[in-house]
Enzyme design. Structure first.
Site, PDB file in Angstrom:
ATOM      1  N   HIS A  65       0.843  -1.209   0.000  1.00 21.91           N
ATOM      2  CA  HIS A  65       0.000   0.000   0.000  1.00 21.91           C
ATOM      3  C   HIS A  65       0.871   1.249   0.000  1.00 21.91           C
ATOM      4  O   HIS A  65       0.417   2.319  -0.387  1.00 21.91           O
ATOM      5  CB  HIS A  65      -0.949   0.003   1.205  1.00 21.91           C
ATOM      6  CG  HIS A  65      -0.266   0.232   2.509  1.00 21.91           C
ATOM      7  ND1 HIS A  65       0.543  -0.707   3.100  1.00 21.91           N
ATOM      8  CD2 HIS A  65      -0.237   1.312   3.323  1.00 21.91           C
ATOM      9  CE1 HIS A  65       1.030  -0.212   4.228  1.00 21.91           C
ATOM     10  NE2 HIS A  65       0.569   1.009   4.385  1.00 21.91           N
ATOM     11  N   ARG A  66       2.101   1.106   0.462  1.00 23.87           N
ATOM     12  CA  ARG A  66       3.104   2.174   0.355  1.00 23.87           C
ATOM     13  C   ARG A  66       4.378   1.510  -0.143  1.00 23.87           C
ATOM     14  O   ARG A  66       4.684   0.377   0.242  1.00 23.87           O
ATOM     15  CB  ARG A  66       3.383   2.791   1.716  1.00 23.87           C
ATOM     16  CG  ARG A  66       2.192   3.500   2.305  1.00 23.87           C
ATOM     17  CD  ARG A  66       2.496   4.954   2.544  1.00 23.87           C
ATOM     18  NE  ARG A  66       1.291   5.651   2.950  1.00 23.87           N
ATOM     19  CZ  ARG A  66       1.294   6.817   3.573  1.00 23.87           C
ATOM     20  NH1 ARG A  66       2.433   7.410   3.868  1.00 23.87           N
ATOM     21  NH2 ARG A  66       0.171   7.407   3.887  1.00 23.87           N
ATOM     22  N   LYS A  94       4.107  -2.004  12.037  1.00 21.07           N
ATOM     23  CA  LYS A  94       5.150  -1.207  12.690  1.00 21.07           C
ATOM     24  C   LYS A  94       5.345   0.125  11.956  1.00 21.07           C
ATOM     25  O   LYS A  94       5.365   1.188  12.569  1.00 21.07           O
ATOM     26  CB  LYS A  94       6.438  -2.034  12.632  1.00 21.07           C
ATOM     27  CG  LYS A  94       7.461  -1.724  13.652  1.00 21.07           C
ATOM     28  CD  LYS A  94       8.642  -2.680  13.523  1.00 21.07           C
ATOM     29  CE  LYS A  94       8.319  -4.096  13.931  1.00 21.07           C
ATOM     30  NZ  LYS A  94       9.507  -4.960  14.004  1.00 21.07           N
ATOM     31  N   ASP A  99       4.528   6.107  11.633  1.00 16.90           N
ATOM     32  CA  ASP A  99       4.421   6.999  10.472  1.00 16.90           C
ATOM     33  C   ASP A  99       5.652   6.971   9.571  1.00 16.90           C
ATOM     34  O   ASP A  99       6.182   8.004   9.165  1.00 16.90           O
ATOM     35  CB  ASP A  99       4.157   8.442  10.931  1.00 16.90           C
ATOM     36  CG  ASP A  99       2.748   8.598  11.478  1.00 16.90           C
ATOM     37  OD1 ASP A  99       1.845   7.870  10.999  1.00 16.90           O
ATOM     38  OD2 ASP A  99       2.548   9.414  12.398  1.00 16.90           O
ATOM     39  N   LYS A 106       9.983  -8.724   4.770  1.00 14.99           N
ATOM     40  CA  LYS A 106      11.009  -9.370   5.594  1.00 14.99           C
ATOM     41  C   LYS A 106      11.714 -10.423   4.755  1.00 14.99           C
ATOM     42  O   LYS A 106      11.133 -10.972   3.818  1.00 14.99           O
ATOM     43  CB  LYS A 106      10.359 -10.061   6.807  1.00 14.99           C
ATOM     44  CG  LYS A 106      11.315 -10.271   7.946  1.00 14.99           C
ATOM     45  CD  LYS A 106      11.466  -9.006   8.761  1.00 14.99           C
ATOM     46  CE  LYS A 106      12.477  -9.154   9.866  1.00 14.99           C
ATOM     47  NZ  LYS A 106      12.454  -7.983  10.770  1.00 14.99           N
ATOM     48  N   SER A 364      16.148   3.608   9.872  1.00 16.09           N
ATOM     49  CA  SER A 364      16.358   3.135   8.495  1.00 16.09           C
ATOM     50  C   SER A 364      15.691   4.102   7.506  1.00 16.09           C
ATOM     51  O   SER A 364      16.216   4.375   6.429  1.00 16.09           O
ATOM     52  CB  SER A 364      15.757   1.746   8.298  1.00 16.09           C
ATOM     53  OG  SER A 364      16.692   0.761   8.652  1.00 16.09           O
TER      54      SER A 364
HETATM   55  P1  NAD Z   1      21.271 -10.447  17.139  1.00 20.92           P
HETATM   56  O1  NAD Z   1      21.577 -11.614  16.289  1.00 20.92           O
HETATM   57  O2  NAD Z   1      22.171  -9.270  17.092  1.00 20.92           O
HETATM   58  O3  NAD Z   1      21.146 -10.874  18.687  1.00 20.92           O
HETATM   59  C1  NAD Z   1      20.332 -11.890  19.160  1.00 20.92           C
HETATM   60  C2  NAD Z   1      20.975 -12.422  20.453  1.00 20.92           C
HETATM   61  O4  NAD Z   1      20.086 -13.351  21.059  1.00 20.92           O
HETATM   62  C3  NAD Z   1      22.297 -13.154  20.213  1.00 20.92           C
HETATM   63  O5  NAD Z   1      23.283 -12.653  21.090  1.00 20.92           O
HETATM   64  C4  NAD Z   1      21.948 -14.607  20.492  1.00 20.92           C
HETATM   65  O6  NAD Z   1      23.047 -15.367  20.995  1.00 20.92           O
HETATM   66  C5  NAD Z   1      20.864 -14.444  21.541  1.00 20.92           C
HETATM   67  N1  NAD Z   1      20.019 -15.627  21.689  1.00 20.92           N
HETATM   68  C6  NAD Z   1      19.636 -16.529  20.761  1.00 20.92           C
HETATM   69  N2  NAD Z   1      18.846 -17.469  21.304  1.00 20.92           N
HETATM   70  C7  NAD Z   1      18.739 -17.160  22.611  1.00 20.92           C
HETATM   71  C8  NAD Z   1      18.068 -17.753  23.719  1.00 20.92           C
HETATM   72  N3  NAD Z   1      17.340 -18.865  23.572  1.00 20.92           N
HETATM   73  N4  NAD Z   1      18.166 -17.160  24.929  1.00 20.92           N
HETATM   74  C9  NAD Z   1      18.884 -16.031  25.101  1.00 20.92           C
HETATM   75  N5  NAD Z   1      19.551 -15.418  24.082  1.00 20.92           N
HETATM   76  C10 NAD Z   1      19.478 -15.980  22.870  1.00 20.92           C
HETATM   77  O7  NAD Z   1      19.770 -10.054  16.760  1.00 20.92           O
HETATM   78  P2  NAD Z   1      19.055  -8.652  16.974  1.00 20.92           P
HETATM   79  O8  NAD Z   1      19.212  -7.867  15.731  1.00 20.92           O
HETATM   80  O9  NAD Z   1      19.446  -8.100  18.282  1.00 20.92           O
HETATM   81  O10 NAD Z   1      17.531  -9.127  17.003  1.00 20.92           O
HETATM   82  C11 NAD Z   1      16.912  -9.608  18.201  1.00 20.92           C
HETATM   83  C12 NAD Z   1      15.400  -9.496  18.060  1.00 20.92           C
HETATM   84  O11 NAD Z   1      15.054  -8.122  17.804  1.00 20.92           O
HETATM   85  C13 NAD Z   1      14.784 -10.290  16.909  1.00 20.92           C
HETATM   86  O12 NAD Z   1      13.500 -10.731  17.282  1.00 20.92           O
HETATM   87  C14 NAD Z   1      14.662  -9.272  15.799  1.00 20.92           C
HETATM   88  O13 NAD Z   1      13.674  -9.595  14.854  1.00 20.92           O
HETATM   89  C15 NAD Z   1      14.276  -8.045  16.611  1.00 20.92           C
HETATM   90  N6  NAD Z   1      14.538  -6.769  15.926  1.00 20.92           N
HETATM   91  C16 NAD Z   1      15.778  -6.429  15.511  1.00 20.92           C
HETATM   92  C17 NAD Z   1      15.980  -5.189  14.891  1.00 20.92           C
HETATM   93  C18 NAD Z   1      17.344  -4.710  14.469  1.00 20.92           C
HETATM   94  O14 NAD Z   1      17.460  -3.526  14.097  1.00 20.92           O
HETATM   95  N7  NAD Z   1      18.377  -5.514  14.539  1.00 20.92           N
HETATM   96  C19 NAD Z   1      14.885  -4.340  14.664  1.00 20.92           C
HETATM   97  C20 NAD Z   1      13.619  -4.723  15.117  1.00 20.92           C
HETATM   98  C21 NAD Z   1      13.459  -5.945  15.753  1.00 20.92           C
END
Ligand code: NAD
Length: 473
Positions: A65-66, A94, A99, A106, A364
């Site tokens: 939609h965007r 999100k 906005d 993904k 971003s």
């Molecule tokens: P990342 O890979 O940098 O870090 C994830 C960490 O979680 C790692 O250190 C890993 O060892 C740890 N981990 C894995 N399984 C685990 C468990 N069972 N118990 C405890 N720790 C565990 O990933 P991230 O970018 O920090 O992303 C983490 C979450 O945040 C995800 O759900 C991702 O979708 C969400 N997210 C990330 C971003 C971003 O900008 N990176 C943005 C929005 C949402």
């Protein structure tokens, strides 16, 4: 398809349905918003060592939609189609909540990055990018990936380089094909910390409402609140360090996949980050004790629990053990439907993922704008503002016949750098978005939780776009 990810997708869909039933939008429009528009499942061969491995990967565009659509790329052995569909759906909601004028998308590659060398990861990333290019699933005006679990600026740099190689240098905005790039390669200052910083702004705002805190039996303000963080990667690290440094919170527990650290006096996060950099993990950190059972992170006595690892971590099986009053969903989908029902019954506050971790996509968006404008934020106005402030101070000094110290003067007259503007834009976004969600919850009697309010906030905005387009008059 794993049961885990299918339950994640089902949870997202059922949360959507719960919110949709509280709106007056036509059925057809709601169905259009709910479903993923384009799902690209691919398999490609990559030479690993002396043999070939067939790699399974995905890119899902949930809503166009965007445009462009936007969403991170995840590297994990647990990636499958439903997981990527769930994450792409969340991206649409999100973006609408904060906005950011993008549709949701993904990507995912089903690999465990720990099992591959840097060269092999580079080969896999470049080949994945080529597959996206071939099918028109990447481009600054089409679909713009970013980092997610298991990826970071290194992977984004490979994606950019591959995209630019194929765009033959004749696409003027090519650098906007991906965000989360290193600053030296057209990235933006503050992107790496953005999701964690957004978590901090969101938490601080939620804790600032005295009446809401009173309902939970807590005092207002983030200062002194005891926090446990699960996952010490990008998002967990910054959520913990900024909450400690700027919010005066006490980080009493950090859980990783192989250990849970606990210190009721507070863990020094700066020291823990240094330790992890040196050792490669947090096992054996001297500033905290390791719990006998690593899964006991869930029952640590604390005020706020920040799951920042993966989905489906808080379930009907372990939700009752939680002592925290606030669950701050830094990760996507960390609570299952069964877990959520228990927590809401217990009267906990859940800050939903689609709001709380939107800091990443917000910055971003700033990076993408910077790429399209081909100019660093602050370049045009910094000196002008600085000179204006110097003149104002000079006039005040003359009128009052008093002078300000050189140190104070340089603080007051400083023009904003790119990082200041990024943080300011992020703070504004997270504070406003929280209050609009909170207002929806307060205003509508049938809405009892922030997730449903956040869904309604997103749904109304996406629906309005479709209506404005004349697709659903
Ligand atoms: P990342 O890979 O940098 O870090 C994830 C960490 O979680 C790692 O250190 C890993 O060892 C740890 N981990 C894995 N399984 C685990 C468990 N069972 N118990 C405890 N720790 C565990 O990933 P991230 O970018 O920090 O992303 C983490 C979450 O945040 C995800 O759900 C991702 O979708 C969400 N997210 C990330 C971003 C971003 O900008 N990176 C943005 C929005 C949402």
């Amino acid at each position: 398809m794993s049961n885990q990810s299918s339950s994640f997708y089902t949870t997202v869909q059922s949360n959507f349905d719960k919110a949709a039933s509280l709106t007056d939008h036509p059925k057809g429009l709601l169905a259009q918003i709910r479903e993923c528009n384009a799902v690209y499942q691919m398999r490609f061969p990559v030479k690993i060592g002396n043999s070939y491995e067939v790699i399974e990967a995905y890119r899902v565009q949930h809503s166009q939609h965007r445009q462009p659509t936007k969403g991170g790329i995840r590297y994990s052995a647990m990636v499958d189609q439903e997981e990527v569909m769930a994450l792409a759906s969340l991206m649409t909601y999100k973006c609408a909540i904060v906005d950011v004028p993008f549709g949701g998308a993904k990507g995912g590659i089903k690999i465990s990055p720990r099992k591959y060398s840097v060269d092999e990861l580079q080969k896999i990333t470049r080949r994945y990018t080529v597959e996206l290019i071939k099918k028109g699933f990447i481009g600054p005006s089409v679909d713009v990936p970013a980092p997610d679990y298991g990826t970071g600026e290194r992977e984004m740099a490979w994606i950019l380089d591959t995209y630019q190689t194929f765009s033959k240098g004749n696409e003027i905005d090519a650098v906007g094909c991906v965000t989360g790039k290193p600053v030296s390669l057209n990235g933006i200052r503050g992107r790496t910390e953005a999701t964690g910083r957004g978590v901090f702004y969101g938490l601080r705002e939620a804790c600032s409402h005295e009446a809401d805190m009173k309902e939970l039996g807590l005092t207002p303000g983030l200062a002194g609140k005891r926090i446990v963080v699960q996952g010490f990667g990008n998002v967990g690290t910054y959520s913990a360090s900024i909450s400690q440094d700027e919010g005066d919170a006490l980080i009493v527990g950090i859980a990783e996949w192989n250990v849970t650290l606990y210190n009721p006096e507070g863990i020094d996060i700066a020291k823990l980050i240094k330790y992890k950099k040196k050792k490669g993990n947090i096992v054996g950190f001297p500033g905290a004790k390791a719990l006998k059972k690593k899964e006991d992170w869930i029952s640590i006595d604390c005020d706020i629990l920040i799951p920042a690892a993966l989905e489906n971590q808080i379930t009907a099986k372990n939700a009752r053990k939680i002592k925290a009053k606030i669950i701050a969903e830094a990760a996507n989908g960390p609570i299952t439907a069964g877990g959520e029902a228990i927590l809401l019954k217990k009267g906990l506050m859940i800050l939903p993922d689609m709001y709380l971790n939107a800091g990443g996509v917000t910055v971003s968006y700033f990076e993408w704008l910077k790429n399209l404008s081909h100019m660093r934020f602050g370049r045009m106005e910094k000196r002008f503002n600085q000179n204006t402030y110097v003149n104002i101070i000079g006039t005040v000094e003359k009128l009052t016949e008093r002078s300000i110290s050189a140190k104070e003067k340089s603080l007051i007259t400083r023009g904003a750098e790119e990082i200041d503007l990024v943080r300011s834009g992020l703070e504004e976004t997270m504070v406003n978005a929280y209050n609009s969600i909170r207002d929806i919850k307060k205003r509508r009697r049938k809405i009892h939780d922030l997730r449903t309010a956040a869904f309604i906030c997103a749904l109304d905005k996406v629906a309005n776009d479709y209506i404005a387009m004349g697709v659903f008059p």
